[in-house]
Scaffold this motif. Structure first.
Motif, PDB file in Angstrom:
ATOM      1  N   ALA A  33      37.282  36.548  32.034  1.00 33.59           N
ATOM      2  CA  ALA A  33      38.264  36.470  30.940  1.00 33.59           C
ATOM      3  C   ALA A  33      37.789  35.565  29.801  1.00 33.59           C
ATOM      4  N   PRO A  34      38.188  35.918  28.557  1.00 32.10           N
ATOM      5  CA  PRO A  34      38.907  37.151  28.203  1.00 32.10           C
ATOM      6  C   PRO A  34      37.944  38.334  28.142  1.00 32.10           C
ATOM      7  N   ILE A  35      38.381  39.467  28.636  1.00 31.84           N
ATOM      8  CA  ILE A  35      37.523  40.644  28.666  1.00 31.84           C
ATOM      9  C   ILE A  35      38.318  41.878  28.256  1.00 31.84           C
ATOM     10  N   GLY A  36      37.688  42.749  27.460  1.00 31.26           N
ATOM     11  CA  GLY A  36      38.332  43.977  27.027  1.00 31.26           C
ATOM     12  C   GLY A  36      38.219  45.072  28.067  1.00 31.26           C
ATOM     13  N   ARG A  37      38.970  46.162  27.859  1.00 28.59           N
ATOM     14  CA  ARG A  37      38.993  47.245  28.835  1.00 28.59           C
ATOM     15  C   ARG A  37      37.613  47.905  28.976  1.00 28.59           C
ATOM     16  N   ARG A  38      36.905  48.059  27.865  1.00 26.62           N
ATOM     17  CA  ARG A  38      35.598  48.711  27.950  1.00 26.62           C
ATOM     18  C   ARG A  38      34.620  47.889  28.781  1.00 26.62           C
ATOM     19  N   GLY A  39      34.565  46.605  28.517  1.00 24.49           N
ATOM     20  CA  GLY A  39      33.673  45.742  29.292  1.00 24.49           C
ATOM     21  C   GLY A  39      34.052  45.717  30.757  1.00 24.49           C
ATOM     22  N   LEU A  40      35.352  45.717  31.024  1.00 21.13           N
ATOM     23  CA  LEU A  40      35.838  45.703  32.400  1.00 21.13           C
ATOM     24  C   LEU A  40      35.478  46.999  33.117  1.00 21.13           C
ATOM     25  N   SER A  41      35.602  48.121  32.422  1.00 21.72           N
ATOM     26  CA  SER A  41      35.293  49.409  33.051  1.00 21.72           C
ATOM     27  C   SER A  41      33.815  49.512  33.385  1.00 21.72           C
ATOM     28  N   VAL A  42      32.959  48.976  32.500  1.00 20.61           N
ATOM     29  CA  VAL A  42      31.518  48.993  32.766  1.00 20.61           C
ATOM     30  C   VAL A  42      31.193  48.130  33.974  1.00 20.61           C
ATOM     31  N   HIS A  43      31.794  46.945  34.034  1.00 20.48           N
ATOM     32  CA  HIS A  43      31.504  46.024  35.135  1.00 20.48           C
ATOM     33  C   HIS A  43      31.980  46.587  36.478  1.00 20.48           C
ATOM     34  N   LEU A  44      33.129  47.262  36.474  1.00 19.14           N
ATOM     35  CA  LEU A  44      33.689  47.799  37.716  1.00 19.14           C
ATOM     36  C   LEU A  44      33.209  49.221  38.017  1.00 19.14           C
ATOM     37  N   ASN A  45      32.418  49.773  37.097  1.00 19.47           N
ATOM     38  CA  ASN A  45      31.944  51.158  37.250  1.00 19.47           C
ATOM     39  C   ASN A  45      33.124  52.111  37.438  1.00 19.47           C
ATOM     40  N   MET A  46      34.109  51.962  36.549  1.00 13.76           N
ATOM     41  CA  MET A  46      35.340  52.740  36.614  1.00 13.76           C
ATOM     42  C   MET A  46      35.606  53.330  35.226  1.00 13.76           C
ATOM     43  N   SER A  47      36.118  54.524  35.170  1.00 14.05           N
ATOM     44  CA  SER A  47      36.413  55.124  33.860  1.00 14.05           C
ATOM     45  C   SER A  47      37.516  54.325  33.168  1.00 14.05           C
ATOM     46  N   GLU A  48      37.465  54.302  31.820  1.00 10.61           N
ATOM     47  CA  GLU A  48      38.495  53.570  31.081  1.00 10.61           C
ATOM     48  C   GLU A  48      39.878  54.176  31.332  1.00 10.61           C
ATOM     49  N   ARG A  49      39.928  55.490  31.494  1.00 11.75           N
ATOM     50  CA  ARG A  49      41.215  56.131  31.749  1.00 11.75           C
ATOM     51  C   ARG A  49      41.782  55.697  33.099  1.00 11.75           C
ATOM     52  N   GLY A  50      40.922  55.707  34.129  1.00 15.06           N
ATOM     53  CA  GLY A  50      41.379  55.289  35.453  1.00 15.06           C
ATOM     54  C   GLY A  50      41.740  53.817  35.479  1.00 15.06           C
ATOM     55  N   LEU A  51      40.963  53.010  34.753  1.00 13.57           N
ATOM     56  CA  LEU A  51      41.230  51.575  34.699  1.00 13.57           C
ATOM     57  C   LEU A  51      42.559  51.285  34.028  1.00 13.57           C
ATOM     58  N   ARG A  52      42.875  52.070  32.996  1.00 11.32           N
ATOM     59  CA  ARG A  52      44.104  51.817  32.256  1.00 11.32           C
ATOM     60  C   ARG A  52      45.335  51.936  33.149  1.00 11.32           C
ATOM     61  N   THR A  53      45.311  52.863  34.098  1.00 14.27           N
ATOM     62  CA  THR A  53      46.442  53.001  35.024  1.00 14.27           C
ATOM     63  C   THR A  53      46.687  51.692  35.767  1.00 14.27           C
ATOM     64  N   HIS A  54      45.600  51.068  36.228  1.00 15.24           N
ATOM     65  CA  HIS A  54      45.737  49.822  36.986  1.00 15.24           C
ATOM     66  C   HIS A  54      46.131  48.653  36.087  1.00 15.24           C
ATOM     67  N   THR A  55      45.505  48.538  34.923  1.00 17.58           N
ATOM     68  CA  THR A  55      45.822  47.397  34.055  1.00 17.58           C
ATOM     69  C   THR A  55      47.253  47.494  33.508  1.00 17.58           C
ATOM     70  N   ASP A  56      47.708  48.712  33.224  1.00 12.92           N
ATOM     71  CA  ASP A  56      49.093  48.862  32.753  1.00 12.92           C
ATOM     72  C   ASP A  56      50.079  48.396  33.820  1.00 12.92           C
ATOM     73  N   MET A  57      49.816  48.762  35.077  1.00 16.83           N
ATOM     74  CA  MET A  57      50.711  48.346  36.155  1.00 16.83           C
ATOM     75  C   MET A  57      50.651  46.834  36.364  1.00 16.83           C
ATOM     76  N   LEU A  58      49.455  46.267  36.324  1.00 18.90           N
ATOM     77  CA  LEU A  58      49.311  44.817  36.505  1.00 18.90           C
ATOM     78  C   LEU A  58      49.994  44.058  35.374  1.00 18.90           C
ATOM     79  N   ARG A  59      49.987  44.653  34.186  1.00 19.98           N
ATOM     80  CA  ARG A  59      50.676  44.029  33.053  1.00 19.98           C
ATOM     81  C   ARG A  59      52.194  44.100  33.244  1.00 19.98           C
TER      82      ARG A  59
END
Length: 342
Positions: A33-59
């Protein structure tokens, strides 16, 4: 926990997968942190679309928050992450890895924190936190003399020490060596002062250059301030030190070109406590200095070696051929995974 996980996966495999992915998202945000969605998706090897589902829920659960700089954990998110950490480590086999690593290295105990210091500076925070918690559990009540070495890792973990460490204890932090060719923040004297300040303990200083000629070495031993530090080192019951790569430590110590050539010829891979050693753990060069000597730690009750990052894996592995059995290694997944693969 492994058996329970198998039964849980049998009835709700999607639930386990979602849980572990969201935990990984929380843990990575905490480290980067602080980290953007794109950087997070690259680090986790996860698509930005799939990641958004998780980050929206965590938010929505108020576990993370967003700003123009990126995502960070909320206070509740930090509490959830800390509360689940041991359980997830067990689920992922991290605690078994700690036991395997201790057995492989023939030492008393290992702690492995998530991440890789070479890629994520905040992993140092985790190393410092677990060192502080472990000291709080094992240090006896009353007087404790703690010898501390310098270096970047020591400077980082010192920031995580807390006043609770001094509960029913009188702590004295003592430098295990003089100064060397590095920034003031990484000097053993500075690290001791920070640890003492954060724990409401006391510290001593040793204002000496680490590199000494034979002519100047003996007279300095007679100095009262030096004698006091050496006496405290003899009374110590705890040592905290780092482990470095030979090439990096030779540069930091500004060794003579002839010594540098010797280290290369002898194939030095690491350095600890002023000793450069090869892959087999044979000492190939010892820095002449006043302070804690490698042989002294054999008779000290608690020895903590703190080092992380995949680039230090070989240095850590080889040092353990020199380390006393009562050593407790605190490292990260980056180093541990490489050591266990060999």
């Amino acid at each position: 926990m492994q058996n329970e996980l198998k039964w849980l996966e049998a009835i709700a495999p999607d639930m386990v997968d979602v849980f572990l992915k969201r935990f990984s998202v929380l843990r990575t945000i905490a480290l980067m942190a602080p980290i953007g969605r794109r950087g997070l998706s690259v680090h986790l090897n996860m698509s930005e679309r799939g990641l958004r589902t998780h980050t929206d829920m965590l938010r929505q659960l108020d576990l993370i928050q967003s700003s123009p700089a990126g995502m960070t954990l909320t206070r509740e998110g930090r509490l959830v992450l800390d509360g689940l950490n041991d359980m997830v480590n067990d689920m992922l086999g991290l605690q078994q890895s700690e036991r395997d690593l201790a057995m492989l290295l023939n030492i008393d105990r290992c702690f492995i924190v998530s991440g890789d210091c070479d890629a994520q500076d905040r992993v140092f925070d985790s190393l410092g936190g677990i060192l502080n918690d472990t000291l709080a559990k094992i240090l006896p009540e009353g007087n404790n003399v703690i010898v501390v070495m310098g270096g970047n890792t020591m400077a980082q973990v010192a920031k995580e020490f807390s006043p609770e460490l001094s509960t029913k204890r009188q702590l004295t932090f003592v430098p295990g060596r003089g100064g060397m060719g590095q920034s003031l923040a990484m000097q053993a004297n500075t690290v001791c002062a920070i640890m003492a300040e954060r724990t409401h303990g006391e510290s001593q200083s040793m204002y000496l250059p680490e590199k000494l000629s034979e002519k100047s070495y003996q007279p300095l031993l007679e100095e009262p301030s030096v004698q006091l530090v050496l006496q405290l080192i003899e009374q110590s019951n705890v040592v905290i030190h780092g482990i470095g790569r030979a090439d990096e430590m030779a540069e930091r110590r500004e060794v003579d070109p002839n010594i540098l050539q010797l280290l290369e010829q002898k194939k030095a891979v690491g350095e600890a406590l002023g000793c450069f050693y090869n892959q087999q753990g044979d000492i190939v060069y010892r820095v002449p200095r006043i302070g804690l000597q490698l042989e002294r730690i054999n008779s000290i009750d608690h020895v903590f070696a703190v080092a992380g990052g995949h680039t230090k894996a070989q240095a850590i592995r080889s040092y353990m051929n020199l380390a006393p059995h009562q050593t407790c290694l605190m490292t990260d997944e980056g180093a541990a995974n490489l050591i266990l693969k060999k």
